[in-house]
Each structure stands twice: as structure tokens, then as C-alpha cells.
Design an enzyme around this catalytic site. Sequence first.
Site, mmCIF file in Angstrom:
data_model
loop_
_atom_site.group_PDB
_atom_site.id
_atom_site.type_symbol
_atom_site.label_atom_id
_atom_site.label_comp_id
_atom_site.label_asym_id
_atom_site.label_seq_id
_atom_site.Cartn_x
_atom_site.Cartn_y
_atom_site.Cartn_z
ATOM 1 C CB SER A 105 39.255 92.694 28.751
ATOM 2 O OG SER A 105 39.887 93.325 27.687
ATOM 3 C CG ASP A 155 43.027 87.570 23.916
ATOM 4 O OD1 ASP A 155 42.830 88.463 23.064
ATOM 5 O OD2 ASP A 155 42.785 87.717 25.122
ATOM 6 C CG HIS A 186 39.796 89.744 24.236
ATOM 7 N ND1 HIS A 186 40.928 89.783 25.011
ATOM 8 C CD2 HIS A 186 39.051 90.816 24.634
ATOM 9 C CE1 HIS A 186 40.887 90.830 25.816
ATOM 10 N NE2 HIS A 186 39.746 91.466 25.615
HETATM 11 C C1 MLT Z 1 43.413 97.143 27.822
HETATM 12 O O1 MLT Z 1 43.408 98.201 27.238
HETATM 13 O O2 MLT Z 1 43.369 97.013 29.042
HETATM 14 C C2 MLT Z 1 43.472 95.955 26.951
HETATM 15 O O3 MLT Z 1 43.978 96.287 25.694
HETATM 16 C C3 MLT Z 1 42.172 95.283 26.795
HETATM 17 C C4 MLT Z 1 41.067 96.169 26.358
HETATM 18 O O4 MLT Z 1 40.831 96.344 25.172
HETATM 19 O O5 MLT Z 1 40.383 96.682 27.193
#
Ligand code: MLT
Length: 208
Positions: A105, A155, A186
Amino acid sequence: MSETLSFIHRFEKGAADARPLLLLHGTGGDENDLVPLGRTIAPDAPLLSPRGKVLENGMPRFFRRLAEGVFDEDDVRHRANELADFVAAACAHFGISTPVALGYSNGANIAAAMLLLRPDVLAGAILLRATLPLSQPPAADLTGVPVLILSGAHDPMMSPQGAARLATVLQQDGAAVEHRTLPSGHELSQADISLAKQWLQSNERSSS
Ligand code: MLT
């Protein structure tokens, strides 16, 4: 845990001939989160696991975002360079070779940014639920760098299109990209673990 380098981090020793993994957690995680996953997919590897320095409502991340899915791209660039400097310093400090990133992520997104901005510090990457973190990615020389991208078809945070754009950009830069979309959201599934492990083993064989 040691704080002698510029990021709070955890380092787990491994076999001298095993490719190290750089573990990059998701939002709200820390340096401990991905250690069990790293150990599962690479039982002998040294593991280097920093904690993101940016806090969002107290939750560690690797770069700032303006809203969910809207990244502060100046911060992405700044933080990717800062993390790359840490990785280079930590590799020298611990006497390990250039690592393969294993990011989830937000951690996958900073790994993607490092591939694009500082390709010298990574030997490859496993990007779990990633997207393209820069709207105008610079041209990078990623000739032959192996990258595995695993996306979730359902996701809600990372669209399959974002991951597909990332795959295209990395391929255009010469990376050897394998992109799979799994029937998950996700969250990670057993399939992510099995595919990451297989991919790592086949890349170790081809690089040895
Ligand atoms: C990010 O901010 O890199 C993506 O939206 C995934 C997350 O929630 O960390």
C-alpha cells in the site's frame, strides 16, 4: 530496533548470500508489521524495515497525501530521496547488498517512487496494492530490474488502472514487470504470499 541511522528501523540478520529485503509498511503500520511476511517469503534473507516518518493523525506513512488517493507529489519526491539515502547508508552500515523492496500500500507506493527516482538503491521490488505515485514520472533506467505488482480486483483504494499505469511506466523504463490482479480487495491474501515467494525464488535462481 536501532536509531543510529536516519529512520527508526528494525534489522534482522540473514544469510550472507541471500538477497536482502527492504520492508515498507502501509499507513498506520511500523517497522514490525512486515517482518513476519518477509520471513515467510524469504526465510534466509536479511530484513531491513524502516518506519515511515510522516504522521497522518498519528499514523506513520512514507509520504504526505492531501486526501485519500491524492498525493503531495513534492513530498513523494523528497521522501523517496530521503528513504533512498537511508537505504544506501543502512546497506553500508549492515554490510548487505542492494535489497529487493517488499512494500504494501503506502509502502508499495514509496517503493515505486524510489524505482522511478533512485533506481540505484533497489535490486527489484514486490509491490502489493500499488499505484503510480507521480503524475509526471521521470524517465528512469530500470533495464532488467524485476518487479512484481499484485493488485486486488476489488480494491476500493487502489484502482486496477493505477497499477496498470505503474506497470506500463516501469516496463517502458526497461523493468521486467509481472503484474497480476487477484480476486481480493486492499487486504492481502494467501495468494499474495505464495506468488511473492515463488517470484522471489525464481528471480534468485535467475540472478545466481
Ligand atoms: C497511499 O496513500 O499511499 C495510498 O492511498 C494507500 C494508503 O492508504 O496508504
